[in-house]
Design an enzyme around this catalytic site. Structure first.
Site, short mmCIF file in Angstrom:
data_model
loop_
_atom_site.label_atom_id
_atom_site.label_comp_id
_atom_site.label_asym_id
_atom_site.label_seq_id
_atom_site.Cartn_x
_atom_site.Cartn_y
_atom_site.Cartn_z
CG ASP A 125 -1.93 -1.09 1.24
OD1 ASP A 125 -2.39 -1.47 0.16
OD2 ASP A 125 -2.28 -1.57 2.33
CG ASP A 143 -6.69 -1.40 -1.37
OD1 ASP A 143 -6.94 -2.62 -1.48
OD2 ASP A 143 -5.75 -0.95 -0.68
#
Length: 172
Positions: A125, A143
């Site tokens: 991330d 995401d």
């Protein structure tokens, strides 16, 4: 008839490949070019880049689980769900184009994150947004794809139900 099914399946595969490819390229750049333990800010630090490795699920949930439970919850169940969704969109040809696109985006994002888990043991991330009243956790392109896909599905479902209600009122 068969050529339409082939064209539809080909379009699905192309969109999936593009979606997964964008995610994997962005994560590769983040892994290679973003320094560890450093936050790079934009727009007065409302948007930041910060590389993190997430060994859990959404917002690191399940990070502390161990052994087979973690494997089943973070790899086994998502794999079954993604395969089920893929079979669904291949077989079910009467869903709207918007819902189809939304499901493809959810599958693509899910595959991108699952691929990371298998290959790297964690999901990379690297983006964070903080506009005081709107703040996210650290996330990635997969995401964003999952969230956008779910948004498309929900909006399309809402509009479809609204249209059905409108037809019921007109017919009465």
């Amino acid at each position: 008839m068969k050529s339409n099914k082939f064209v539809r399946a080909s379009i699905i595969i192309i969109i999936l490949a593009f979606n997964i490819g964008c995610d994997q390229v962005s994560k590769s750049i983040a892994r290679k070019d973003l320094p560890d333990n450093k936050v790079i800010g934009f727009l007065a630090n409302h948007v930041t880049l910060e590389k993190t490795e997430n060994t859990g699920a959404f917002l690191s949930m399940g990070d502390n689980l161990g052994g087979p439970v973690k494997y089943v919850l973070l790899m086994g169940l998502p794999l079954l769900a993604l395969l089920g969704a893929l079979v669904y969109i291949i077989i079910k040809t009467d869903i709207t184009k918007n819902t189809l696109l939304g499901i493809i985006m959810v599958i693509g994002g899910g595959v991108g994150n699952l691929y990371d888990r298998v290959l790297h043991g964690s999901v990379t991330d690297f983006m964070h947004i903080d506009f005081i009243i709107f703040q996210t956790g650290v996330f990635n392109v997969a995401d964003m794809s999952i969230m956008a896909g779910m948004g498309i599905i929900l909006v399309d479902s809402y509009l479809k139900r609204r249209e059905e209600k409108r037809h019921l009122v007109v017919e009465e």
